[in-house]
Design a protein around this motif. Structure first.
Motif, PDB file in Angstrom:
ATOM      1  N   SER A 139       0.807  -1.253   0.009  1.00  0.00           N
ATOM      2  CA  SER A 139       0.060  -0.037  -0.018  1.00  0.00           C
ATOM      3  C   SER A 139       1.098   1.378  -0.155  1.00  0.00           C
ATOM      4  CB  SER A 139      -0.812  -0.155   1.239  1.00  0.00           C
ATOM      5  OG  SER A 139      -1.530   1.322   1.392  1.00  0.00           O
ATOM      6  N   MET A 140       0.296   2.194  -0.583  1.00  0.00           N
ATOM      7  CA  MET A 140       1.231   3.451  -0.599  1.00  0.00           C
ATOM      8  C   MET A 140       1.316   3.824   0.891  1.00  0.00           C
ATOM      9  SD  MET A 140       2.827   5.864  -1.958  1.00  0.00           S
ATOM     10  CE  MET A 140       2.506   6.317  -3.607  1.00  0.00           C
ATOM     11  N   SER A 141       0.269   3.740   1.728  1.00  0.00           N
ATOM     12  CA  SER A 141       0.568   4.001   3.128  1.00  0.00           C
ATOM     13  C   SER A 141       1.899   3.551   3.663  1.00  0.00           C
ATOM     14  CB  SER A 141      -0.659   3.682   3.758  1.00  0.00           C
ATOM     15  OG  SER A 141      -1.774   4.492   3.364  1.00  0.00           O
ATOM     16  N   ASP A 142       2.276   2.424   3.268  1.00  0.00           N
ATOM     17  CA  ASP A 142       3.302   1.565   3.954  1.00  0.00           C
ATOM     18  C   ASP A 142       4.662   2.538   3.574  1.00  0.00           C
ATOM     19  OD1 ASP A 142       2.183  -0.726   5.161  1.00  0.00           O
ATOM     20  OD2 ASP A 142       1.744  -1.411   3.102  1.00  0.00           O
ATOM     21  N   LEU A 143       4.609   3.309   2.458  1.00  0.00           N
ATOM     22  CA  LEU A 143       6.019   3.943   2.316  1.00  0.00           C
ATOM     23  C   LEU A 143       6.228   5.092   3.182  1.00  0.00           C
ATOM     24  CD1 LEU A 143       5.396   2.454  -0.509  1.00  0.00           C
ATOM     25  CD2 LEU A 143       6.253   4.638  -1.548  1.00  0.00           C
ATOM     26  N   VAL A 144       5.517   5.286   4.163  1.00  0.00           N
ATOM     27  CA  VAL A 144       5.596   6.458   5.262  1.00  0.00           C
ATOM     28  C   VAL A 144       5.313   5.984   6.630  1.00  0.00           C
ATOM     29  CG1 VAL A 144       5.079   8.435   3.684  1.00  0.00           C
ATOM     30  CG2 VAL A 144       3.454   7.551   4.935  1.00  0.00           C
ATOM     31  N   SER A 145       5.956   6.594   7.529  1.00  0.00           N
ATOM     32  CA  SER A 145       5.391   6.356   8.989  1.00  0.00           C
ATOM     33  C   SER A 145       4.859   7.794   9.552  1.00  0.00           C
ATOM     34  CB  SER A 145       6.756   6.030   9.645  1.00  0.00           C
ATOM     35  OG  SER A 145       7.403   4.817   9.273  1.00  0.00           O
ATOM     36  N   TRP A 146       3.751   7.513  10.474  1.00  0.00           N
ATOM     37  CA  TRP A 146       3.073   8.878  11.043  1.00  0.00           C
ATOM     38  C   TRP A 146       3.519   8.978  12.253  1.00  0.00           C
ATOM     39  CZ3 TRP A 146       0.384  12.270   8.239  1.00  0.00           C
ATOM     40  CH2 TRP A 146      -0.108  11.943   7.049  1.00  0.00           C
ATOM     41  N   VAL A 147       3.777  10.098  12.737  1.00  0.00           N
ATOM     42  CA  VAL A 147       4.015  10.502  14.253  1.00  0.00           C
ATOM     43  C   VAL A 147       2.890  11.756  14.457  1.00  0.00           C
ATOM     44  CG1 VAL A 147       5.378  11.175  16.235  1.00  0.00           C
ATOM     45  CG2 VAL A 147       6.328   9.724  14.422  1.00  0.00           C
ATOM     46  N   GLY A 148       1.931  11.260  15.006  1.00  0.00           N
ATOM     47  CA  GLY A 148       0.854  12.579  15.049  1.00  0.00           C
ATOM     48  C   GLY A 148       0.200  12.842  13.736  1.00  0.00           C
ATOM     49  N   ASP A 149       0.486  14.170  13.486  1.00  0.00           N
ATOM     50  CA  ASP A 149      -0.167  14.679  12.058  1.00  0.00           C
ATOM     51  C   ASP A 149       1.204  14.711  11.161  1.00  0.00           C
ATOM     52  OD1 ASP A 149      -2.726  14.661  13.225  1.00  0.00           O
ATOM     53  OD2 ASP A 149      -2.510  17.117  13.831  1.00  0.00           O
ATOM     54  N   GLU A 150       1.986  14.274  11.674  1.00  0.00           N
ATOM     55  CA  GLU A 150       3.167  14.551  10.468  1.00  0.00           C
ATOM     56  C   GLU A 150       3.738  13.076   9.907  1.00  0.00           C
ATOM     57  OE1 GLU A 150       4.618  17.199   9.744  1.00  0.00           O
ATOM     58  OE2 GLU A 150       3.045  18.165  10.596  1.00  0.00           O
ATOM     59  N   ILE A 154      10.499  10.246  -0.649  1.00  0.00           N
ATOM     60  CA  ILE A 154       9.555   9.390  -0.290  1.00  0.00           C
ATOM     61  C   ILE A 154       8.354  10.278  -0.003  1.00  0.00           C
ATOM     62  CG2 ILE A 154       8.722   7.116   0.716  1.00  0.00           C
ATOM     63  CD1 ILE A 154      11.741   6.342   0.882  1.00  0.00           C
ATOM     64  N   ALA A 155       8.443  10.879   0.899  1.00  0.00           N
ATOM     65  CA  ALA A 155       7.397  11.817   1.445  1.00  0.00           C
ATOM     66  C   ALA A 155       6.585  12.572   0.404  1.00  0.00           C
ATOM     67  CB  ALA A 155       7.690  12.627   2.601  1.00  0.00           C
ATOM     68  N   LYS A 156       7.315  12.899  -0.651  1.00  0.00           N
ATOM     69  CA  LYS A 156       6.870  13.906  -1.653  1.00  0.00           C
ATOM     70  C   LYS A 156       6.254  13.067  -2.674  1.00  0.00           C
ATOM     71  CE  LYS A 156       8.535  17.436  -5.046  1.00  0.00           C
ATOM     72  NZ  LYS A 156       9.511  17.837  -5.682  1.00  0.00           N
ATOM     73  N   ILE A 157       6.552  11.698  -2.975  1.00  0.00           N
ATOM     74  CA  ILE A 157       5.842  10.906  -3.742  1.00  0.00           C
ATOM     75  C   ILE A 157       4.385  10.351  -3.104  1.00  0.00           C
ATOM     76  CG2 ILE A 157       5.835   8.410  -4.826  1.00  0.00           C
ATOM     77  CD1 ILE A 157       8.835   8.689  -4.815  1.00  0.00           C
ATOM     78  N   TYR A 158       4.471  10.177  -1.782  1.00  0.00           N
ATOM     79  CA  TYR A 158       3.406  10.014  -0.893  1.00  0.00           C
ATOM     80  C   TYR A 158       2.367  11.095  -1.295  1.00  0.00           C
ATOM     81  CZ  TYR A 158       0.322   9.041   2.900  1.00  0.00           C
ATOM     82  OH  TYR A 158      -0.617   9.046   3.592  1.00  0.00           O
ATOM     83  N   ASP A 159       2.910  12.378  -0.934  1.00  0.00           N
ATOM     84  CA  ASP A 159       1.917  13.472  -0.803  1.00  0.00           C
ATOM     85  C   ASP A 159       1.365  13.677  -2.407  1.00  0.00           C
ATOM     86  OD1 ASP A 159       2.326  14.222   1.763  1.00  0.00           O
ATOM     87  OD2 ASP A 159       4.041  15.755   1.072  1.00  0.00           O
ATOM     88  N   HIS A 160       2.372  13.519  -3.498  1.00  0.00           N
ATOM     89  CA  HIS A 160       1.951  13.761  -4.780  1.00  0.00           C
ATOM     90  C   HIS A 160       0.877  12.707  -5.382  1.00  0.00           C
ATOM     91  CE1 HIS A 160       1.978  13.771  -9.157  1.00  0.00           C
ATOM     92  NE2 HIS A 160       2.548  12.646  -9.481  1.00  0.00           N
ATOM     93  N   TYR A 161       0.859  11.491  -4.853  1.00  0.00           N
ATOM     94  CA  TYR A 161      -0.148  10.275  -5.055  1.00  0.00           C
ATOM     95  C   TYR A 161      -1.310  10.691  -4.518  1.00  0.00           C
ATOM     96  CZ  TYR A 161      -2.155   5.532  -4.946  1.00  0.00           C
ATOM     97  OH  TYR A 161      -2.763   4.447  -5.073  1.00  0.00           O
ATOM     98  N   PHE A 162      -1.541  11.312  -3.223  1.00  0.00           N
ATOM     99  CA  PHE A 162      -2.816  11.440  -2.891  1.00  0.00           C
ATOM    100  C   PHE A 162      -3.347  12.828  -2.985  1.00  0.00           C
ATOM    101  CE2 PHE A 162      -1.576   7.897   0.084  1.00  0.00           C
ATOM    102  CZ  PHE A 162      -2.679   7.174  -0.033  1.00  0.00           C
ATOM    103  N   GLU A 163      -2.424  13.694  -3.170  1.00  0.00           N
ATOM    104  CA  GLU A 163      -3.063  15.255  -3.407  1.00  0.00           C
ATOM    105  C   GLU A 163      -3.221  15.438  -5.121  1.00  0.00           C
ATOM    106  OE1 GLU A 163      -0.211  17.754  -1.501  1.00  0.00           O
ATOM    107  OE2 GLU A 163      -0.505  16.770   0.537  1.00  0.00           O
ATOM    108  N   ASP A 164      -2.402  14.839  -5.756  1.00  0.00           N
ATOM    109  CA  ASP A 164      -2.224  15.173  -7.329  1.00  0.00           C
ATOM    110  C   ASP A 164      -2.825  13.968  -8.181  1.00  0.00           C
ATOM    111  OD1 ASP A 164      -0.938  17.427  -6.292  1.00  0.00           O
ATOM    112  OD2 ASP A 164       0.944  16.797  -6.471  1.00  0.00           O
TER     113      ASP A 164
END
Length: 157
Positions: free
Chosen positions: A15-26, A46-56
């Motif tokens: 899952s795209m969500s597996d590419l990042v780790s969350w701490v609070g809202d970050e 990696i965080a930029k790719i994650y943001d691009h996927y969900f935002e763009d």
């Protein structure tokens, strides 16, 4: 003496969500994935790719992105197409890791996959059909039947 054949090509589906780790809202890049790519000398945010996927990228769209190492033969190919019915945000990634970085990268890549919440595929081979198909420029633009989208290949440095 026979030469060594390296199984240095990988296919991964998580899952795209597996590419990042969350701490609070970050969110920040998954530490194991970031370390594996760094060991393979592949630089990307990696965080930029994650943001691009969900935002763009709307559902029914998404291109193939290729990230090549500037200093080795390693490369990462990510198919960011968002399937019309996919509720898990699955992405496929294929890698070729330079044989000189293989021993450092494999344990980290495996650890990334083993700790992913959505483990679909982890394959290691000497020749990945998926990797070679994804980087075959003659396929693009690739029409996606379900959405009518024409997928492109984008080379990133």
């Amino acid at each position: 003496m026979p030469s060594i054949v390296y199984a240095n090509e990988f296919d991964i589906c998580v899952s795209m969500s597996d590419l990042v780790s969350w701490v609070g809202d970050e969110h920040s890049p998954n530490a194991e994935l970031e370390a594996a790519l760094s060991a393979a000398r592949i630089e990307l945010d990696i965080a930029k790719i994650y943001d691009h996927y969900f935002e763009d990228i709307p559902i029914g769209a998404g291109d193939v992105h290729v990230y090549s190492s500037a200093v080795s033969e390693s490369l990462l190919v990510i198919d960011l197409y968002r399937d019309m019915t996919d509720q898990l945000d699955l992405i496929t990634a294929s890698l070729r890791i330079d044989k000189t970085q293989l021993n450092l990268s494999i344990p980290l890549l495996r650890q990334f996959f083993d700790t992913a919440e959505c483990q679909v595929l982890f394959s290691q081979s000497t020749h990945s059909k998926q990797l070679h198909s994804l980087i075959d420029e003659s396929r693009y633009p690739l029409p996606i039947n379900e959405s009518g989208y024409r997928q492109q290949i984008i080379f990133r440095k």
